[in-house]
Design a protein around this motif. Structure first.
Motif, PDB file in Angstrom:
ATOM      1  N   SER A 193      -2.238   1.491  -8.867  1.00 31.30           N
ATOM      2  CA  SER A 193      -3.350   2.307  -9.351  1.00 31.30           C
ATOM      3  C   SER A 193      -3.642   1.993 -10.816  1.00 31.30           C
ATOM      4  N   SER A 194      -4.760   2.512 -11.308  1.00 31.18           N
ATOM      5  CA  SER A 194      -5.177   2.213 -12.680  1.00 31.18           C
ATOM      6  C   SER A 194      -4.225   2.791 -13.716  1.00 31.18           C
ATOM      7  N   ASN A 195      -3.445   3.841 -13.348  1.00 26.96           N
ATOM      8  CA  ASN A 195      -2.482   4.411 -14.299  1.00 26.96           C
ATOM      9  C   ASN A 195      -1.095   3.798 -14.153  1.00 26.96           C
ATOM     10  N   GLY A 196      -0.995   2.724 -13.355  1.00 23.15           N
ATOM     11  CA  GLY A 196       0.276   2.019 -13.200  1.00 23.15           C
ATOM     12  C   GLY A 196       1.175   2.562 -12.118  1.00 23.15           C
ATOM     13  N   GLN A 197       0.741   3.623 -11.415  1.00 22.25           N
ATOM     14  CA  GLN A 197       1.547   4.205 -10.363  1.00 22.25           C
ATOM     15  C   GLN A 197       1.454   3.377  -9.079  1.00 22.25           C
ATOM     16  N   PRO A 198       2.510   3.391  -8.260  1.00 20.64           N
ATOM     17  CA  PRO A 198       2.459   2.660  -6.988  1.00 20.64           C
ATOM     18  C   PRO A 198       1.397   3.236  -6.060  1.00 20.64           C
ATOM     19  N   ILE A 199       0.911   2.399  -5.181  1.00 24.44           N
ATOM     20  CA  ILE A 199       0.005   2.815  -4.122  1.00 24.44           C
ATOM     21  C   ILE A 199       0.841   3.348  -2.961  1.00 24.44           C
ATOM     22  N   ASP A 200       0.342   4.375  -2.287  1.00 23.07           N
ATOM     23  CA  ASP A 200       0.996   4.854  -1.077  1.00 23.07           C
ATOM     24  C   ASP A 200       0.546   3.995   0.106  1.00 23.07           C
ATOM     25  N   MET A 201       1.502   3.624   0.968  1.00 22.59           N
ATOM     26  CA  MET A 201       1.180   2.746   2.093  1.00 22.59           C
ATOM     27  C   MET A 201       1.864   3.229   3.364  1.00 22.59           C
ATOM     28  N   TYR A 202       1.212   2.994   4.483  1.00 23.19           N
ATOM     29  CA  TYR A 202       1.829   3.175   5.783  1.00 23.19           C
ATOM     30  C   TYR A 202       1.445   1.976   6.648  1.00 23.19           C
ATOM     31  N   ALA A 203       2.438   1.358   7.269  1.00 22.41           N
ATOM     32  CA  ALA A 203       2.192   0.229   8.170  1.00 22.41           C
ATOM     33  C   ALA A 203       2.611   0.645   9.572  1.00 22.41           C
ATOM     34  N   GLY A 204       1.736   0.392  10.537  1.00 24.03           N
ATOM     35  CA  GLY A 204       2.040   0.750  11.916  1.00 24.03           C
ATOM     36  C   GLY A 204       1.596  -0.338  12.869  1.00 24.03           C
ATOM     37  N   ALA A 205       2.430  -0.657  13.848  1.00 19.49           N
ATOM     38  CA  ALA A 205       2.108  -1.700  14.824  1.00 19.49           C
ATOM     39  C   ALA A 205       1.814  -1.074  16.171  1.00 19.49           C
ATOM     40  N   GLU A 206       0.935  -1.689  16.918  1.00 19.01           N
ATOM     41  CA  GLU A 206       0.637  -1.226  18.278  1.00 19.01           C
ATOM     42  C   GLU A 206       0.414  -2.428  19.179  1.00 19.01           C
ATOM     43  N   PRO A 207       0.913  -2.342  20.426  1.00 18.45           N
ATOM     44  CA  PRO A 207       0.680  -3.442  21.368  1.00 18.45           C
ATOM     45  C   PRO A 207      -0.771  -3.423  21.834  1.00 18.45           C
ATOM     46  N   LEU A 208      -1.272  -4.590  22.225  1.00 19.11           N
ATOM     47  CA  LEU A 208      -2.619  -4.714  22.762  1.00 19.11           C
ATOM     48  C   LEU A 208      -2.560  -5.175  24.205  1.00 19.11           C
ATOM     49  N   ASP A 209      -3.580  -4.882  24.947  1.00 19.63           N
ATOM     50  CA  ASP A 209      -3.666  -5.298  26.344  1.00 19.63           C
ATOM     51  C   ASP A 209      -3.683  -6.823  26.415  1.00 19.63           C
ATOM     52  N   PRO A 210      -2.691  -7.453  27.053  1.00 19.79           N
ATOM     53  CA  PRO A 210      -2.634  -8.919  27.094  1.00 19.79           C
ATOM     54  C   PRO A 210      -3.799  -9.563  27.837  1.00 19.79           C
TER      55      PRO A 210
END
Length: 200
Positions: A67-84
């Motif tokens: 962020s502009s004040n030097g603080q870390p960004i909050d993140m969430y990563a999520g995976a999902e399967p897809l129809d083959p």
């Protein structure tokens, strides 16, 4: 006043906005990691790379990593399967089509909450994103698209929670294959620490 010989502007003027028009959408294409680099500006630190949508068209992607004040960004990563079989009801891009598409994305609407996010430092964001994109088949980037003209003037930013906007949140969806060769989609969601996901 002769506008070509005098340049004096001291009285109030009637301006209308001439800002480059932006629109919300999804840019779909292949990630070009050879172009990636970090940039620092008034809105904080970003990681920048390009997405190639074909026919010589590339979009510059800006991802906030601090962020502009030097603080870390909050993140969430999520995976999902897809129809083959390639038939995915909520996927508007086919298998796949590249380019710029109308889109809608709501963090609250898909079930994300503030508790799912954690502060992640810029190095870790960079490492996770780069590793995912290096294995990707293609990527969909959600955010606000701009076009400053010329072949290199296209880009997409605001790739994070956009508080106050309805169904116009930003994110990266990385399409790849798992260890068994099945298709999957890994989402990277970002928000600033002070922003809150509105309850539905």
């Amino acid at each position: 006043m002769n506008y070509f010989t005098e340049h004096r502007y001291v009285e109030r003027r009637d301006f209308t906005s001439a800002k480059t028009p932006e629109r919300y959408g999804a840019v779909v294409g292949t990630a070009i990691l050879a172009t990636e680099h970090e940039i620092t500006g008034r809105d904080g630190e970003h990681w920048q790379f390009y997405v190639d949508t074909g026919n010589g068209v590339r979009y510059q992607v800006d991802v906030n990593i601090q962020s502009s004040n030097g603080q870390p960004i909050d993140m969430y990563a999520g995976a999902e399967p897809l129809d083959p079989t390639g038939v995915t009801p909520d996927e508007p891009f086919g298998s796949p089509q590249y380019g710029l598409f109308p889109a809608s994305l709501s963090y609250a609407g898909i079930g994300l909450s503030d508790a799912m996010f954690e502060p992640v430092d810029s190095v870790r964001i960079y490492q996770q994103l780069r590793a995912a994109l290096a294995q990707s088949t293609f990527v969909a980037v959600y955010g606000f698209v701009f076009d400053d003209g010329g072949p290199n003037g296209k880009g997409i930013h605001e790739t994070h929670l956009n508080a106050g906007r309805t169904a116009q949140d930003g994110a990266l969806a990385v399409y790849s294959q798992d260890a068994n060769g099945n298709p999957r989609r890994t989402w990277f969601f970002f928000k600033f620490a002070e922003d809150r996901i509105a309850a539905r």
